[in-house]
Design a protein around this motif. Structure first.
Motif, PDB file in Angstrom:
ATOM      1  N   SER A  93       4.949   7.426   1.779  1.00  0.00           N
ATOM      2  CA  SER A  93       5.434   6.052   2.106  1.00  0.00           C
ATOM      3  C   SER A  93       4.832   4.703   1.374  1.00  0.00           C
ATOM      4  O   SER A  93       3.529   4.879   1.004  1.00  0.00           O
ATOM      5  CB  SER A  93       5.285   5.927   3.884  1.00  0.00           C
ATOM      6  OG  SER A  93       3.675   5.737   3.937  1.00  0.00           O
ATOM      7  N   ARG A 110       5.233  13.483   3.726  1.00  0.00           N
ATOM      8  CA  ARG A 110       5.658  12.204   3.827  1.00  0.00           C
ATOM      9  C   ARG A 110       4.887  11.106   2.964  1.00  0.00           C
ATOM     10  O   ARG A 110       3.659  10.671   3.012  1.00  0.00           O
ATOM     11  CB  ARG A 110       5.530  11.707   5.363  1.00  0.00           C
ATOM     12  CG  ARG A 110       6.267  10.470   5.705  1.00  0.00           C
ATOM     13  CD  ARG A 110       6.467  10.152   7.043  1.00  0.00           C
ATOM     14  NE  ARG A 110       5.474   9.291   7.466  1.00  0.00           N
ATOM     15  CZ  ARG A 110       5.510   7.910   7.409  1.00  0.00           C
ATOM     16  NH1 ARG A 110       6.381   7.309   6.931  1.00  0.00           N
ATOM     17  NH2 ARG A 110       4.337   7.308   7.991  1.00  0.00           N
ATOM     18  N   ARG A 133       0.918  11.880   2.996  1.00  0.00           N
ATOM     19  CA  ARG A 133       0.125  12.920   3.886  1.00  0.00           C
ATOM     20  C   ARG A 133       1.191  14.370   4.107  1.00  0.00           C
ATOM     21  O   ARG A 133       2.309  14.123   3.655  1.00  0.00           O
ATOM     22  CB  ARG A 133       0.126  12.043   5.540  1.00  0.00           C
ATOM     23  CG  ARG A 133       1.297  11.822   5.833  1.00  0.00           C
ATOM     24  CD  ARG A 133       1.964  13.177   6.692  1.00  0.00           C
ATOM     25  NE  ARG A 133       2.919  12.508   7.647  1.00  0.00           N
ATOM     26  CZ  ARG A 133       3.887  13.325   8.309  1.00  0.00           C
ATOM     27  NH1 ARG A 133       3.898  14.365   7.823  1.00  0.00           N
ATOM     28  NH2 ARG A 133       4.530  12.823   9.331  1.00  0.00           N
ATOM     29  N   SER A 168       5.489  -1.723  10.736  1.00  0.00           N
ATOM     30  CA  SER A 168       4.059  -1.667  10.114  1.00  0.00           C
ATOM     31  C   SER A 168       3.190  -0.804  10.593  1.00  0.00           C
ATOM     32  O   SER A 168       2.128  -0.730   9.884  1.00  0.00           O
ATOM     33  CB  SER A 168       3.831  -2.967  10.084  1.00  0.00           C
ATOM     34  OG  SER A 168       4.812  -3.971   9.690  1.00  0.00           O
ATOM     35  N   SER A 208       0.737  -1.284   0.052  1.00  0.00           N
ATOM     36  CA  SER A 208       0.053   0.116  -0.035  1.00  0.00           C
ATOM     37  C   SER A 208       0.933   1.120   0.051  1.00  0.00           C
ATOM     38  O   SER A 208       2.080   1.063   0.289  1.00  0.00           O
ATOM     39  CB  SER A 208      -1.012   0.035   1.308  1.00  0.00           C
ATOM     40  OG  SER A 208      -0.056   0.121   2.367  1.00  0.00           O
ATOM     41  N   ARG A 264      10.473   2.748   8.672  1.00  0.00           N
ATOM     42  CA  ARG A 264       9.466   2.465   9.934  1.00  0.00           C
ATOM     43  C   ARG A 264       8.792   1.318   9.869  1.00  0.00           C
ATOM     44  O   ARG A 264       8.911   0.513   8.981  1.00  0.00           O
ATOM     45  CB  ARG A 264       8.273   3.487  10.004  1.00  0.00           C
ATOM     46  CG  ARG A 264       8.905   4.823   9.994  1.00  0.00           C
ATOM     47  CD  ARG A 264       7.481   6.053  10.111  1.00  0.00           C
ATOM     48  NE  ARG A 264       8.196   7.392  10.112  1.00  0.00           N
ATOM     49  CZ  ARG A 264       7.355   8.435  10.472  1.00  0.00           C
ATOM     50  NH1 ARG A 264       6.123   8.351  10.828  1.00  0.00           N
ATOM     51  NH2 ARG A 264       7.914   9.747  10.576  1.00  0.00           N
TER      52      ARG A 264
HETATM   53  P1  ADP Z   1       2.646   9.851   9.912  1.00  0.00           P
HETATM   54  O1  ADP Z   1       3.487  10.770  11.167  1.00  0.00           O
HETATM   55  O2  ADP Z   1       3.028  10.042   8.672  1.00  0.00           O
HETATM   56  O3  ADP Z   1       1.053  10.179  10.400  1.00  0.00           O
HETATM   57  P2  ADP Z   1       3.026   7.430  11.498  1.00  0.00           P
HETATM   58  O4  ADP Z   1       4.288   6.726  11.474  1.00  0.00           O
HETATM   59  O5  ADP Z   1       2.337   8.203  12.729  1.00  0.00           O
HETATM   60  O6  ADP Z   1       2.918   8.243  10.039  1.00  0.00           O
HETATM   61  O7  ADP Z   1       1.664   6.176  10.952  1.00  0.00           O
HETATM   62  C1  ADP Z   1       0.348   6.933  11.150  1.00  0.00           C
HETATM   63  C2  ADP Z   1      -0.417   5.389  10.387  1.00  0.00           C
HETATM   64  O8  ADP Z   1      -0.364   5.330   8.980  1.00  0.00           O
HETATM   65  C3  ADP Z   1       0.359   3.956  11.008  1.00  0.00           C
HETATM   66  O9  ADP Z   1      -0.918   3.200  11.085  1.00  0.00           O
HETATM   67  C4  ADP Z   1       0.955   3.652   9.864  1.00  0.00           C
HETATM   68  O10 ADP Z   1       0.907   1.906   9.721  1.00  0.00           O
HETATM   69  C5  ADP Z   1       0.163   3.960   8.449  1.00  0.00           C
HETATM   70  N1  ADP Z   1       0.731   3.816   7.382  1.00  0.00           N
HETATM   71  C6  ADP Z   1       2.003   4.666   7.028  1.00  0.00           C
HETATM   72  N2  ADP Z   1       2.437   4.619   5.710  1.00  0.00           N
HETATM   73  C7  ADP Z   1       1.593   3.472   5.377  1.00  0.00           C
HETATM   74  C8  ADP Z   1       1.272   2.954   4.125  1.00  0.00           C
HETATM   75  N3  ADP Z   1       2.131   3.147   2.851  1.00  0.00           N
HETATM   76  N4  ADP Z   1       0.490   2.219   3.775  1.00  0.00           N
HETATM   77  C9  ADP Z   1      -0.764   1.844   4.750  1.00  0.00           C
HETATM   78  N5  ADP Z   1      -0.437   2.444   6.185  1.00  0.00           N
HETATM   79  C10 ADP Z   1       0.533   3.158   6.228  1.00  0.00           C
END
Ligand code: ADP
Ligand code: MG
Length: 455
Positions: free
Chosen positions: A351, A349, A188, A388, A184, A386
Protein backbone atom coordinates in the motif's frame (compact mmCIF):
# COMPACT_ATOMS: atom_id res chain seq x y z
CA UNK A 1 -12.56 -33.92 25.23
CA UNK A 2 -14.40 -35.53 28.18
CA UNK A 3 -17.78 -34.40 29.42
CA UNK A 4 -18.16 -30.73 28.66
CA UNK A 5 -18.96 -28.50 31.57
CA UNK A 6 -22.30 -26.89 30.96
CA UNK A 7 -21.93 -23.23 30.12
CA UNK A 8 -24.94 -20.97 30.06
CA UNK A 9 -25.50 -17.82 28.06
CA UNK A 10 -25.51 -16.04 31.42
CA UNK A 11 -21.96 -17.26 32.04
CA UNK A 12 -20.84 -16.11 28.62
CA UNK A 13 -22.42 -12.71 29.12
CA UNK A 14 -19.90 -12.11 31.89
CA UNK A 15 -16.92 -12.68 29.57
CA UNK A 16 -14.99 -9.97 27.69
CA UNK A 17 -16.01 -11.78 24.50
CA UNK A 18 -19.61 -10.78 25.14
CA UNK A 19 -18.81 -7.14 25.75
CA UNK A 20 -16.69 -7.03 22.62
CA UNK A 21 -19.04 -8.90 20.31
CA UNK A 22 -22.11 -6.98 21.39
CA UNK A 23 -20.52 -3.64 20.63
CA UNK A 24 -21.54 -4.40 17.04
CA UNK A 25 -23.27 -1.72 15.10
CA UNK A 26 -26.87 -2.82 15.47
CA UNK A 27 -27.77 -1.16 12.20
CA UNK A 28 -25.86 -3.93 10.49
CA UNK A 29 -27.69 -6.68 12.34
CA UNK A 30 -30.84 -8.34 11.16
CA UNK A 31 -33.26 -5.43 11.12
CA UNK A 32 -36.39 -7.59 11.48
CA UNK A 33 -35.30 -9.03 14.74
CA UNK A 34 -33.79 -5.96 16.30
CA UNK A 35 -36.05 -4.43 18.83
CA UNK A 36 -36.90 -0.77 18.03
CA UNK A 37 -35.60 0.33 21.40
CA UNK A 38 -32.13 -0.82 20.43
CA UNK A 39 -32.30 1.13 17.21
CA UNK A 40 -33.11 4.34 19.02
CA UNK A 41 -30.27 3.61 21.38
CA UNK A 42 -32.16 3.38 24.68
CA UNK A 43 -31.28 -0.26 25.35
CA UNK A 44 -27.88 -1.79 24.58
CA UNK A 45 -28.03 -4.67 22.14
CA UNK A 46 -26.48 -7.11 24.60
CA UNK A 47 -29.27 -6.69 27.16
CA UNK A 48 -31.98 -7.97 24.86
CA UNK A 49 -30.58 -10.09 22.10
CA UNK A 50 -28.13 -12.86 22.84
CA UNK A 51 -25.91 -14.01 20.02
CA UNK A 52 -27.14 -17.56 20.25
CA UNK A 53 -30.19 -16.31 18.32
CA UNK A 54 -28.22 -17.27 15.19
CA UNK A 55 -27.97 -20.84 16.45
CA UNK A 56 -25.38 -22.89 18.26
CA UNK A 57 -24.96 -23.55 21.97
CA UNK A 58 -22.17 -23.21 24.48
CA UNK A 59 -21.54 -26.92 24.94
CA UNK A 60 -17.91 -26.64 25.93
CA UNK A 61 -14.88 -26.94 23.66
CA UNK A 62 -11.41 -28.13 24.50
CA UNK A 63 -10.06 -24.73 23.42
CA UNK A 64 -12.38 -22.72 25.69
CA UNK A 65 -10.45 -20.20 27.75
CA UNK A 66 -11.46 -18.22 30.83
CA UNK A 67 -12.23 -15.26 28.55
CA UNK A 68 -13.79 -16.98 25.53
CA UNK A 69 -16.20 -19.88 24.90
CA UNK A 70 -16.76 -21.40 21.47
CA UNK A 71 -20.23 -22.11 20.09
CA UNK A 72 -21.10 -25.60 18.88
CA UNK A 73 -23.60 -25.97 16.05
CA UNK A 74 -25.51 -29.24 15.88
CA UNK A 75 -27.82 -27.74 13.26
CA UNK A 76 -27.17 -25.22 10.48
CA UNK A 77 -26.88 -21.64 11.77
CA UNK A 78 -29.92 -19.39 11.47
CA UNK A 79 -28.53 -17.09 8.79
CA UNK A 80 -30.38 -13.79 8.32
CA UNK A 81 -30.32 -11.26 5.47
CA UNK A 82 -27.61 -9.47 7.47
CA UNK A 83 -25.26 -12.42 6.96
CA UNK A 84 -23.39 -11.20 3.92
CA UNK A 85 -20.35 -13.46 4.04
CA UNK A 86 -19.17 -15.88 1.41
CA UNK A 87 -19.24 -18.51 4.17
CA UNK A 88 -22.97 -17.91 4.73
CA UNK A 89 -23.56 -18.21 0.98
CA UNK A 90 -21.55 -21.42 0.70
CA UNK A 91 -22.72 -23.29 3.78
CA UNK A 92 -25.90 -24.98 2.57
CA UNK A 93 -27.74 -27.32 4.97
CA UNK A 94 -26.36 -30.24 2.90
CA UNK A 95 -22.76 -29.07 3.24
CA UNK A 96 -23.32 -28.44 6.93
CA UNK A 97 -24.54 -32.04 7.39
CA UNK A 98 -21.54 -33.38 5.52
CA UNK A 99 -18.93 -31.44 7.50
CA UNK A 100 -20.49 -31.01 10.91
CA UNK A 101 -18.64 -33.86 12.59
CA UNK A 102 -15.33 -33.38 10.79
CA UNK A 103 -12.51 -32.47 13.16
CA UNK A 104 -8.83 -31.83 12.52
CA UNK A 105 -6.29 -33.84 14.46
CA UNK A 106 -5.60 -30.72 16.51
CA UNK A 107 -9.30 -30.47 17.37
CA UNK A 108 -10.65 -27.76 15.02
CA UNK A 109 -14.27 -28.23 13.97
CA UNK A 110 -16.71 -26.83 11.44
CA UNK A 111 -18.42 -25.01 14.33
CA UNK A 112 -15.10 -23.30 15.13
CA UNK A 113 -14.51 -22.43 11.48
CA UNK A 114 -17.84 -20.67 10.98
CA UNK A 115 -18.39 -19.10 14.39
CA UNK A 116 -16.99 -15.65 13.58
CA UNK A 117 -19.13 -15.34 10.45
CA UNK A 118 -22.24 -16.41 12.35
CA UNK A 119 -21.85 -14.06 15.33
CA UNK A 120 -20.55 -11.13 13.27
CA UNK A 121 -22.91 -11.05 10.27
CA UNK A 122 -21.29 -8.08 8.50
CA UNK A 123 -18.01 -9.89 7.72
CA UNK A 124 -17.24 -10.50 4.05
CA UNK A 125 -15.38 -13.81 4.40
CA UNK A 126 -16.90 -15.25 7.57
CA UNK A 127 -14.79 -18.37 8.12
CA UNK A 128 -11.36 -19.25 9.44
CA UNK A 129 -8.93 -22.13 9.59
CA UNK A 130 -7.61 -23.38 12.93
CA UNK A 131 -4.58 -25.26 11.61
CA UNK A 132 -2.92 -26.31 8.37
CA UNK A 133 -4.91 -29.55 8.03
CA UNK A 134 -8.20 -27.59 7.97
CA UNK A 135 -7.41 -26.31 4.47
CA UNK A 136 -7.71 -29.89 3.27
CA UNK A 137 -10.52 -31.09 5.54
CA UNK A 138 -12.92 -28.20 4.98
CA UNK A 139 -12.11 -27.63 1.29
CA UNK A 140 -15.72 -27.80 0.26
CA UNK A 141 -16.39 -24.75 2.42
CA UNK A 142 -13.16 -22.82 1.78
CA UNK A 143 -12.71 -23.31 -1.97
CA UNK A 144 -15.95 -21.56 -3.02
CA UNK A 145 -15.12 -18.78 -0.53
CA UNK A 146 -11.65 -18.48 -2.11
CA UNK A 147 -13.21 -18.41 -5.58
CA UNK A 148 -15.60 -15.66 -4.50
CA UNK A 149 -12.90 -13.56 -2.87
CA UNK A 150 -9.89 -14.00 -5.18
CA UNK A 151 -11.48 -15.33 -8.37
CA UNK A 152 -9.01 -18.23 -8.00
CA UNK A 153 -9.97 -21.83 -8.63
CA UNK A 154 -8.07 -23.80 -6.00
CA UNK A 155 -9.22 -27.08 -7.53
CA UNK A 156 -7.30 -26.46 -10.77
CA UNK A 157 -4.91 -23.49 -10.44
CA UNK A 158 -1.37 -23.31 -9.06
CA UNK A 159 -0.05 -20.35 -7.12
CA UNK A 160 3.24 -18.77 -8.31
CA UNK A 161 5.96 -17.36 -6.02
CA UNK A 162 8.42 -14.65 -7.03
CA UNK A 163 10.40 -12.75 -4.43
CA UNK A 164 12.97 -11.25 -6.80
CA UNK A 165 12.83 -7.47 -6.36
CA UNK A 166 15.13 -6.88 -9.35
CA UNK A 167 12.21 -7.81 -11.61
CA UNK A 168 10.14 -4.79 -10.61
CA UNK A 169 9.81 -2.08 -13.23
CA UNK A 170 9.66 1.38 -11.69
CA UNK A 171 10.31 3.98 -14.39
CA UNK A 172 11.88 7.40 -13.86
CA UNK A 173 8.51 8.91 -14.60
CA UNK A 174 6.72 6.73 -12.05
CA UNK A 175 9.44 7.43 -9.52
CA UNK A 176 8.91 11.19 -9.96
CA UNK A 177 5.12 10.85 -9.64
CA UNK A 178 5.36 8.75 -6.50
CA UNK A 179 7.88 11.15 -4.97
CA UNK A 180 5.31 13.90 -5.43
CA UNK A 181 2.16 12.20 -4.22
CA UNK A 182 3.13 9.34 -1.91
CA UNK A 183 3.75 10.02 1.79
CA UNK A 184 4.68 6.46 2.77
CA UNK A 185 4.77 2.88 1.54
CA UNK A 186 4.04 -0.38 3.36
CA UNK A 187 4.22 -4.00 2.23
CA UNK A 188 2.99 -6.74 4.54
CA UNK A 189 2.29 -10.44 4.41
CA UNK A 190 1.21 -13.27 6.67
CA UNK A 191 3.57 -16.12 7.62
CA UNK A 192 2.61 -19.14 9.72
CA UNK A 193 4.73 -21.87 11.23
CA UNK A 194 3.90 -25.44 10.31
CA UNK A 195 3.02 -27.72 13.21
CA UNK A 196 1.33 -25.17 15.45
CA UNK A 197 -2.40 -24.41 15.50
CA UNK A 198 -3.31 -20.99 14.10
CA UNK A 199 -4.42 -18.29 16.59
CA UNK A 200 -8.10 -19.26 16.08
CA UNK A 201 -7.40 -22.80 17.28
CA UNK A 202 -4.24 -22.34 19.33
CA UNK A 203 -3.66 -23.67 22.80
CA UNK A 204 -1.57 -21.62 25.23
CA UNK A 205 1.33 -23.97 24.37
CA UNK A 206 0.93 -23.29 20.63
CA UNK A 207 1.02 -19.55 21.22
CA UNK A 208 4.07 -19.81 23.42
CA UNK A 209 5.77 -22.17 20.93
CA UNK A 210 5.14 -19.83 18.02
CA UNK A 211 6.42 -16.86 19.99
CA UNK A 212 9.56 -18.81 20.92
CA UNK A 213 10.35 -19.78 17.30
CA UNK A 214 9.74 -16.22 16.12
CA UNK A 215 11.77 -14.59 18.87
CA UNK A 216 14.69 -16.87 17.92
CA UNK A 217 14.12 -15.89 14.32
CA UNK A 218 14.18 -12.19 15.12
CA UNK A 219 17.37 -12.67 17.15
CA UNK A 220 18.97 -14.09 14.01
CA UNK A 221 18.23 -11.04 11.86
CA UNK A 222 21.24 -8.94 11.09
CA UNK A 223 22.30 -5.70 9.44
CA UNK A 224 19.43 -3.37 8.62
CA UNK A 225 16.91 -5.96 9.85
CA UNK A 226 18.33 -6.38 13.35
CA UNK A 227 16.03 -5.13 16.10
CA UNK A 228 14.08 -5.79 19.30
CA UNK A 229 10.99 -7.80 20.23
CA UNK A 230 8.47 -6.20 22.59
CA UNK A 231 5.87 -8.29 24.41
CA UNK A 232 2.46 -6.67 24.03
CA UNK A 233 1.60 -7.23 27.70
CA UNK A 234 4.75 -5.41 28.82
CA UNK A 235 4.42 -2.29 26.70
CA UNK A 236 3.59 0.86 28.63
CA UNK A 237 0.45 2.78 27.54
CA UNK A 238 2.82 5.44 26.09
CA UNK A 239 4.77 2.88 24.04
CA UNK A 240 1.52 1.36 22.78
CA UNK A 241 0.20 4.76 21.74
CA UNK A 242 3.49 5.64 20.05
CA UNK A 243 3.31 2.48 17.94
CA UNK A 244 -0.40 2.84 17.19
CA UNK A 245 -0.03 6.48 16.12
CA UNK A 246 2.57 5.53 13.53
CA UNK A 247 0.54 2.66 12.11
CA UNK A 248 3.12 0.16 13.41
CA UNK A 249 0.92 -1.85 15.77
CA UNK A 250 -2.09 -4.08 15.13
CA UNK A 251 -5.47 -2.89 16.27
CA UNK A 252 -6.61 -4.08 19.67
CA UNK A 253 -9.45 -6.63 19.08
CA UNK A 254 -12.91 -5.15 18.55
CA UNK A 255 -16.29 -6.43 17.49
CA UNK A 256 -15.61 -5.43 13.93
CA UNK A 257 -12.77 -7.72 13.06
CA UNK A 258 -12.78 -11.36 12.27
CA UNK A 259 -10.41 -12.34 15.00
CA UNK A 260 -12.60 -11.75 18.05
CA UNK A 261 -15.50 -14.03 17.10
CA UNK A 262 -13.06 -16.66 15.86
CA UNK A 263 -11.52 -17.05 19.30
CA UNK A 264 -8.18 -15.64 18.14
CA UNK A 265 -8.22 -12.99 20.85
CA UNK A 266 -8.36 -15.56 23.67
CA UNK A 267 -5.99 -14.84 26.55
CA UNK A 268 -5.10 -11.45 25.06
CA UNK A 269 -2.37 -10.09 25.28
CA UNK A 270 -0.42 -13.26 26.24
CA UNK A 271 2.32 -14.22 23.79
CA UNK A 272 1.46 -11.38 21.44
CA UNK A 273 4.07 -8.85 20.51
CA UNK A 274 5.82 -6.69 18.00
CA UNK A 275 9.33 -6.79 16.63
CA UNK A 276 10.93 -3.86 14.87
CA UNK A 277 14.35 -2.86 13.64
CA UNK A 278 15.97 0.32 14.91
CA UNK A 279 14.61 2.56 12.20
CA UNK A 280 11.13 0.96 12.33
CA UNK A 281 11.26 0.05 8.65
CA UNK A 282 11.10 -3.72 9.22
CA UNK A 283 8.41 -4.94 11.60
CA UNK A 284 6.73 -8.18 12.57
CA UNK A 285 3.59 -8.88 14.56
CA UNK A 286 3.32 -12.04 16.63
CA UNK A 287 0.13 -14.06 17.31
CA UNK A 288 -2.39 -11.53 16.10
CA UNK A 289 -4.61 -12.94 13.33
CA UNK A 290 -1.71 -15.03 12.02
CA UNK A 291 1.37 -16.40 13.74
CA UNK A 292 3.37 -13.66 12.10
CA UNK A 293 2.76 -10.66 9.89
CA UNK A 294 5.91 -9.26 8.33
CA UNK A 295 5.93 -5.61 7.37
CA UNK A 296 8.35 -3.41 5.47
CA UNK A 297 7.60 0.30 5.49
CA UNK A 298 9.20 3.67 5.02
CA UNK A 299 8.41 7.29 4.27
CA UNK A 300 8.14 8.26 0.62
CA UNK A 301 7.29 6.27 -2.48
CA UNK A 302 10.42 4.25 -3.17
CA UNK A 303 8.64 0.98 -3.90
CA UNK A 304 11.72 -1.03 -4.95
CA UNK A 305 13.43 -0.16 -1.66
CA UNK A 306 10.42 -1.26 0.43
CA UNK A 307 9.92 -4.42 -1.63
CA UNK A 308 13.60 -5.36 -1.43
CA UNK A 309 13.49 -5.13 2.35
CA UNK A 310 10.24 -7.09 2.36
CA UNK A 311 11.87 -9.90 0.37
CA UNK A 312 14.90 -9.90 2.67
CA UNK A 313 12.64 -10.17 5.71
CA UNK A 314 10.56 -12.91 4.10
CA UNK A 315 13.67 -14.94 3.19
CA UNK A 316 15.19 -14.46 6.63
CA UNK A 317 12.01 -15.67 8.38
CA UNK A 318 11.85 -18.72 6.11
CA UNK A 319 15.52 -19.59 6.60
CA UNK A 320 15.34 -19.13 10.33
CA UNK A 321 12.17 -21.23 10.69
CA UNK A 322 13.94 -23.99 8.77
CA UNK A 323 17.10 -23.64 10.85
CA UNK A 324 14.88 -24.10 13.93
CA UNK A 325 13.59 -27.40 12.59
CA UNK A 326 10.24 -26.00 11.48
CA UNK A 327 8.88 -24.73 8.17
CA UNK A 328 6.33 -22.23 7.02
CA UNK A 329 2.81 -23.31 6.07
CA UNK A 330 2.86 -23.37 2.29
CA UNK A 331 1.70 -25.43 -0.66
CA UNK A 332 1.57 -24.76 -4.39
CA UNK A 333 -2.24 -24.63 -4.47
CA UNK A 334 -2.88 -22.10 -1.71
CA UNK A 335 0.55 -20.51 -1.36
CA UNK A 336 1.21 -19.29 2.18
CA UNK A 337 -1.58 -20.65 4.36
CA UNK A 338 -2.99 -18.85 7.34
CA UNK A 339 -6.08 -18.05 9.31
CA UNK A 340 -8.30 -16.20 6.84
CA UNK A 341 -9.14 -17.22 3.26
CA UNK A 342 -8.63 -13.58 2.21
CA UNK A 343 -4.91 -13.71 3.07
CA UNK A 344 -3.80 -16.86 1.27
CA UNK A 345 -1.34 -17.02 -1.61
CA UNK A 346 1.19 -14.26 -1.27
CA UNK A 347 -0.77 -12.87 1.69
CA UNK A 348 0.75 -9.65 0.41
CA UNK A 349 -0.74 -6.18 0.62
CA UNK A 350 1.40 -3.41 -0.86
CA UNK A 351 0.00 0.00 0.00
CA UNK A 352 0.91 3.62 -0.50
CA UNK A 353 -0.43 6.58 1.46
CA UNK A 354 -1.22 8.79 -1.45
CA UNK A 355 -2.51 12.34 -1.44
CA UNK A 356 -5.53 12.64 -3.74
CA UNK A 357 -7.04 16.05 -3.09
CA UNK A 358 -9.35 16.11 -6.12
CA UNK A 359 -10.81 12.66 -5.48
CA UNK A 360 -11.21 13.60 -1.84
CA UNK A 361 -13.14 16.77 -2.75
CA UNK A 362 -15.56 14.67 -4.79
CA UNK A 363 -15.92 12.29 -1.88
CA UNK A 364 -16.76 15.15 0.46
CA UNK A 365 -19.29 16.57 -2.02
CA UNK A 366 -23.00 15.75 -2.33
CA UNK A 367 -23.09 13.79 -5.57
CA UNK A 368 -23.55 10.16 -4.67
CA UNK A 369 -21.95 8.81 -7.85
CA UNK A 370 -18.94 11.10 -7.62
CA UNK A 371 -18.35 10.02 -4.03
CA UNK A 372 -17.73 6.55 -5.40
CA UNK A 373 -15.38 7.67 -8.15
CA UNK A 374 -12.14 6.73 -6.39
CA UNK A 375 -13.55 3.34 -5.39
CA UNK A 376 -14.55 2.69 -9.03
CA UNK A 377 -11.26 3.89 -10.47
CA UNK A 378 -9.32 1.71 -8.03
CA UNK A 379 -11.49 -1.34 -8.77
CA UNK A 380 -10.75 -0.93 -12.48
CA UNK A 381 -7.03 -1.39 -11.73
CA UNK A 382 -7.57 -4.18 -9.11
CA UNK A 383 -6.74 -1.75 -6.31
CA UNK A 384 -8.46 -1.14 -3.00
CA UNK A 385 -8.65 2.30 -1.32
CA UNK A 386 -8.77 2.55 2.48
CA UNK A 387 -8.76 5.56 4.85
CA UNK A 388 -5.66 6.93 6.57
CA UNK A 389 -5.92 4.69 9.65
CA UNK A 390 -6.73 1.36 8.02
CA UNK A 391 -9.91 -0.29 6.81
CA UNK A 392 -13.13 1.74 7.13
CA UNK A 393 -11.35 4.84 8.47
CA UNK A 394 -11.53 8.40 7.11
CA UNK A 395 -9.01 9.93 4.69
CA UNK A 396 -7.34 12.52 6.91
CA UNK A 397 -5.73 15.34 4.91
CA UNK A 398 -6.92 13.70 1.64
CA UNK A 399 -4.47 10.84 2.23
CA UNK A 400 -5.68 7.43 1.10
CA UNK A 401 -4.16 4.01 1.61
CA UNK A 402 -4.28 2.44 -1.86
CA UNK A 403 -3.17 -1.18 -2.27
CA UNK A 404 -3.42 -4.29 -4.43
CA UNK A 405 -6.68 -6.15 -3.95
CA UNK A 406 -5.65 -9.66 -4.99
CA UNK A 407 -3.37 -11.90 -2.94
CA UNK A 408 -3.68 -15.34 -4.57
CA UNK A 409 -2.92 -16.56 -8.09
CA UNK A 410 -0.37 -13.79 -8.72
CA UNK A 411 3.24 -13.71 -7.53
CA UNK A 412 4.63 -11.11 -5.13
CA UNK A 413 6.41 -9.34 -8.01
CA UNK A 414 3.25 -9.31 -10.12
CA UNK A 415 1.13 -7.84 -7.33
CA UNK A 416 3.59 -5.10 -6.43
CA UNK A 417 3.93 -4.30 -10.14
CA UNK A 418 0.14 -4.10 -10.46
CA UNK A 419 0.09 -1.68 -7.53
CA UNK A 420 2.83 0.51 -9.08
CA UNK A 421 1.14 0.63 -12.48
CA UNK A 422 -2.36 1.09 -11.07
CA UNK A 423 -1.39 3.84 -8.64
CA UNK A 424 0.48 5.62 -11.47
CA UNK A 425 -2.82 5.68 -13.38
CA UNK A 426 -4.76 6.90 -10.34
CA UNK A 427 -2.26 9.78 -9.97
CA UNK A 428 -2.63 10.58 -13.69
CA UNK A 429 -6.40 10.80 -13.20
CA UNK A 430 -5.97 12.97 -10.10
CA UNK A 431 -3.89 15.33 -12.27
CA UNK A 432 -6.58 15.37 -14.96
CA UNK A 433 -9.19 16.32 -12.35
CA UNK A 434 -6.91 19.10 -11.11
CA UNK A 435 -6.62 20.37 -14.69
CA UNK A 436 -10.41 20.60 -15.02
CA UNK A 437 -11.60 17.17 -16.20
CA UNK A 438 -15.06 16.17 -14.96
CA UNK A 439 -15.89 12.86 -13.26
CA UNK A 440 -17.56 11.79 -16.54
CA UNK A 441 -14.26 12.47 -18.39
CA UNK A 442 -12.46 10.37 -15.79
CA UNK A 443 -14.85 7.45 -16.22
CA UNK A 444 -14.32 7.56 -19.98
CA UNK A 445 -10.55 7.73 -19.49
CA UNK A 446 -10.62 4.69 -17.19
CA UNK A 447 -12.41 2.68 -19.86
CA UNK A 448 -9.72 3.73 -22.36
CA UNK A 449 -6.84 2.93 -19.97
CA UNK A 450 -8.14 -0.48 -18.92
CA UNK A 451 -8.84 -1.42 -22.55
CA UNK A 452 -5.20 -0.50 -23.33
CA UNK A 453 -3.79 -2.71 -20.56
CA UNK A 454 -5.97 -5.67 -21.56
CA UNK A 455 -4.61 -5.70 -25.11
P1 ADP B 1 -3.39 -4.55 7.16
O1 ADP B 1 -4.66 -5.35 7.16
O2 ADP B 1 -2.64 -4.64 5.88
O3 ADP B 1 -2.54 -4.78 8.35
P2 ADP B 1 -4.85 -2.17 8.05
O4 ADP B 1 -5.82 -1.53 7.11
O5 ADP B 1 -5.37 -3.01 9.19
O6 ADP B 1 -3.84 -3.02 7.16
O7 ADP B 1 -3.85 -1.07 8.57
C1 ADP B 1 -2.86 -1.32 9.53
C2 ADP B 1 -2.11 -0.03 9.84
O8 ADP B 1 -1.14 0.24 8.83
C3 ADP B 1 -2.98 1.21 9.91
O9 ADP B 1 -2.59 1.96 11.03
C4 ADP B 1 -2.66 1.94 8.62
O10 ADP B 1 -2.83 3.34 8.73
C5 ADP B 1 -1.20 1.60 8.41
N1 ADP B 1 -0.79 1.72 7.01
C6 ADP B 1 -1.27 1.01 5.95
N2 ADP B 1 -0.66 1.37 4.80
C7 ADP B 1 0.26 2.33 5.12
C8 ADP B 1 1.22 3.11 4.39
N3 ADP B 1 1.38 2.95 3.06
N4 ADP B 1 1.96 3.99 5.06
C9 ADP B 1 1.83 4.13 6.41
N5 ADP B 1 0.95 3.44 7.17
C10 ADP B 1 0.17 2.54 6.54
MG1 MG C 1 -6.03 -5.57 8.94
Amino acid sequence: MGAAASITVDDVQKLPQWTILTELDVKLADADKVIPKILNGTVPFRDVDPYVKFGGAYNGDSKDAPDFKYLTFSEPPAFTPAHKSLMAKTLTPELFEKLKDVKSSKGYTLSNAIMTGVVTPHLGVGCTAGDEECWELFQELYYPVIKGWHGYDAATQKHPVDLDPSKLVFSEEQNAKFANYVASTRIRAARNISGFSLPTGATAEDRAGVEKVLVQTFAGLSGELAGTYYELGKLTPEQTQFLLDRGFLFQIPTSRNLLTGAGAARSWPDNRGIFHNETQTALAWVNEEDHCRIISMELGGNIPSVFTRFCDLSNAIKASAEANGTKLMWNDTLGFMGTCPSNLGTGLRASVMVKLEQFNKLMEGDNHEDKELLEQVCAAFDLQPRGSAGEHSAAVGAKFDVSNKQRLGFSEVQLVQKMIDGVSKVIELEELLAAGSTPADIRAKVVELTAATKQ
